[in-house]
Write a protein that holds these residues in place. Structure first.
Motif, short mmCIF file in Angstrom:
data_model
loop_
_atom_site.label_atom_id
_atom_site.label_comp_id
_atom_site.label_asym_id
_atom_site.label_seq_id
_atom_site.Cartn_x
_atom_site.Cartn_y
_atom_site.Cartn_z
N LEU A 188 0.75 -0.95 -0.01
CA LEU A 188 -0.35 0.12 0.26
C LEU A 188 1.06 1.36 0.21
N ASP A 189 0.23 2.33 -0.32
CA ASP A 189 0.69 2.93 -0.89
C ASP A 189 0.86 3.86 0.78
N VAL A 190 0.69 3.92 1.47
CA VAL A 190 0.58 5.06 2.89
C VAL A 190 0.52 5.81 3.20
N GLU A 191 2.07 6.24 1.97
CA GLU A 191 2.41 7.97 2.57
C GLU A 191 1.03 8.69 1.69
N GLY A 192 1.05 8.59 0.34
CA GLY A 192 -0.60 8.85 -0.77
C GLY A 192 -1.64 8.74 -0.33
N ILE A 193 -1.73 7.61 0.93
CA ILE A 193 -3.45 7.47 1.80
C ILE A 193 -2.87 8.84 2.53
N GLU A 194 -2.03 9.12 3.59
CA GLU A 194 -1.97 9.72 4.66
C GLU A 194 -2.39 11.51 3.74
N LYS A 195 -1.42 11.59 2.81
CA LYS A 195 -1.37 12.63 1.93
C LYS A 195 -3.25 13.17 1.48
N GLU A 196 -3.74 12.33 1.71
CA GLU A 196 -5.60 12.71 1.09
C GLU A 196 -5.71 13.32 1.72
N PHE A 197 -5.38 13.39 3.23
CA PHE A 197 -6.06 13.85 4.37
C PHE A 197 -5.22 14.70 5.86
N SER A 198 -4.52 15.14 4.18
CA SER A 198 -2.77 16.06 4.99
C SER A 198 -3.31 17.98 5.24
N ALA A 199 -4.37 18.34 4.45
CA ALA A 199 -5.66 19.35 4.69
C ALA A 199 -5.49 19.81 6.52
N PHE A 200 -5.94 18.25 6.79
CA PHE A 200 -6.71 18.32 8.52
C PHE A 200 -5.92 18.52 9.35
N LYS A 201 -5.60 20.01 10.21
CA LYS A 201 -4.85 19.04 11.60
C LYS A 201 -5.44 19.09 12.51
N LYS A 202 -5.81 20.71 13.56
CA LYS A 202 -6.47 20.44 14.22
C LYS A 202 -7.89 20.36 13.35
N VAL A 203 -8.61 19.23 13.59
CA VAL A 203 -10.51 18.93 13.30
C VAL A 203 -11.18 19.50 14.75
N LYS A 204 -12.20 20.01 14.61
CA LYS A 204 -12.87 20.38 15.05
C LYS A 204 -14.98 19.72 15.26
N LYS A 205 -15.68 19.91 15.83
CA LYS A 205 -16.65 19.30 15.51
C LYS A 205 -16.87 19.68 13.66
N SER A 206 -17.13 20.79 13.86
CA SER A 206 -18.14 21.23 12.66
C SER A 206 -17.04 20.67 11.19
N ASP A 207 -15.97 20.33 11.86
CA ASP A 207 -14.94 19.68 10.60
C ASP A 207 -14.85 18.13 10.73
N ILE A 208 -16.06 17.24 11.48
CA ILE A 208 -15.59 16.40 11.01
C ILE A 208 -16.64 15.60 9.50
N PRO A 209 -17.26 16.31 8.50
CA PRO A 209 -18.08 15.79 8.39
C PRO A 209 -16.96 16.14 6.55
N LYS A 210 -16.66 16.88 6.61
CA LYS A 210 -15.21 17.25 6.18
C LYS A 210 -14.52 15.90 5.73
N VAL A 211 -13.99 15.58 7.14
CA VAL A 211 -12.58 14.78 7.01
C VAL A 211 -13.58 13.53 6.60
N ILE A 212 -15.14 13.08 6.66
CA ILE A 212 -15.79 12.25 6.32
C ILE A 212 -15.85 12.16 4.69
N GLU A 213 -15.90 13.31 4.35
CA GLU A 213 -16.69 13.30 3.00
C GLU A 213 -15.27 13.10 1.75
N VAL A 214 -13.65 13.91 2.53
CA VAL A 214 -13.04 12.40 1.85
C VAL A 214 -12.51 11.46 1.79
#
Length: 263
Positions: A188-214
């Motif tokens: 598995l290209d684990v670095e590539g997979i992790e980069k898909e979520f790299s925009a998220f640093k400190k995730v607030k409650k309001s950000d959770i749907p955005k993470v799940i959308e990705v």
């Protein structure tokens, strides 16, 4: 004497009897075997929590938290109210020890609540059957691996003095090993997979749907061969959950600390 490269998983306790060995040490075969071990131990872990946790109550709570959408379910899992309800299911009065158990039980709750909404088990299923001789006559759980310089021995002989939570600890530790090594052998290209979520640093409650959308838009084919696309999807789920402060996997260290402090 030179020890042959192989992977072995055996378990013999009550009705659970499985004994498997892998000697065809191609990377793909190793990855499939490790996935099967992971599925097997994760299925059994809750059964060994009964002394310190209302496991049936946890399953009821998971059902209450499971919503129509994955995003709403993850939001519910992160709510303070869920932490309080989970704490009420833990059988421990000491606050510090209780926290160790609550943090471990939360992984069980996450896995149970997400079942049916996202893949939480690998497609290989669990290891079944006794194909080799048990290495020990006594009840036990045993996982050994030797492949090149990778050598692992994780085992526990179970007797009447063994806390059932110690069995859960060993199973969680085995899962940590298989979860770490399986992506390597699956390529598995684990670095590539992790980069898909790299925009998220400190995730607030309001950000959770955005993470799940990705996560829900994640396409595994660029990061895995066809046989391991589902495994890449589960890896992506782990990363998404980590971003919001949740985990699919029981932390063995929490159980180890608890057992040490309880003496």
């Amino acid at each position: 004497m030179r020890v042959e490269d192989q992977l072995v998983f055996t378990a013999k306790h009550d009705e659970w009897e499985v004994a498997k060995r892998l000697t065809e040490m191609e990377n793909e075969s190793i990855a499939h075997f490790l996935a099967g071990v992971s599925n097997s131990v994760n299925e059994r872990i809750p059964r060994y929590f009964g002394e310190v946790l209302d496991v049936e109550g946890l399953k009821v709570l998971a059902g209450e938290l499971r919503k129509e959408s994955l995003a709403d379910t993850v939001v519910a899992l992160k709510s303070p109210g869920t932490s309080r309800k989970l704490g009420n299911l833990v059988r421990e009065s000491d606050k510090k020890l209780r926290k160790l158990l609550v943090d471990a039980a939360r992984a069980l709750l996450v896995r149970e609540a997400l079942r049916g909404l996202a893949p939480v088990e690998y497609p290989e299923g669990t290891l079944e059957g006794v194909d080799i001789e048990f290495p020990f006559e006594e009840p036990h759980v045993n996982f050994t691996a030797k492949h090149g310089r990778w050598i692992v021995v994780k085992r526990l002989i179970i007797d009447e003095k063994t806390p059932m939570l110690d069995v859960a600890r060993l199973l969680a530790s085995i899962n940590e090993t298989t979860t770490l090594k399986m992506p390597v052998y699956a390529g598995l290209d684990v670095e590539g997979i992790e980069k898909e979520f790299s925009a998220f640093k400190k995730v607030k409650k309001s950000d959770i749907p955005k993470v799940i959308e990705v996560y829900e838009a994640f396409e595994p084919s660029p990061y895995a061969d066809g046989a391991f696309e589902e495994h890449a999807k589960i890896y992506a789920l782990r990363i998404a959950l980590e971003k919001v402060g949740l985990s699919l996997d029981v932390p063995a260290r929490n159980l180890e600390k608890y057992l040490e402090k309880k003496g």
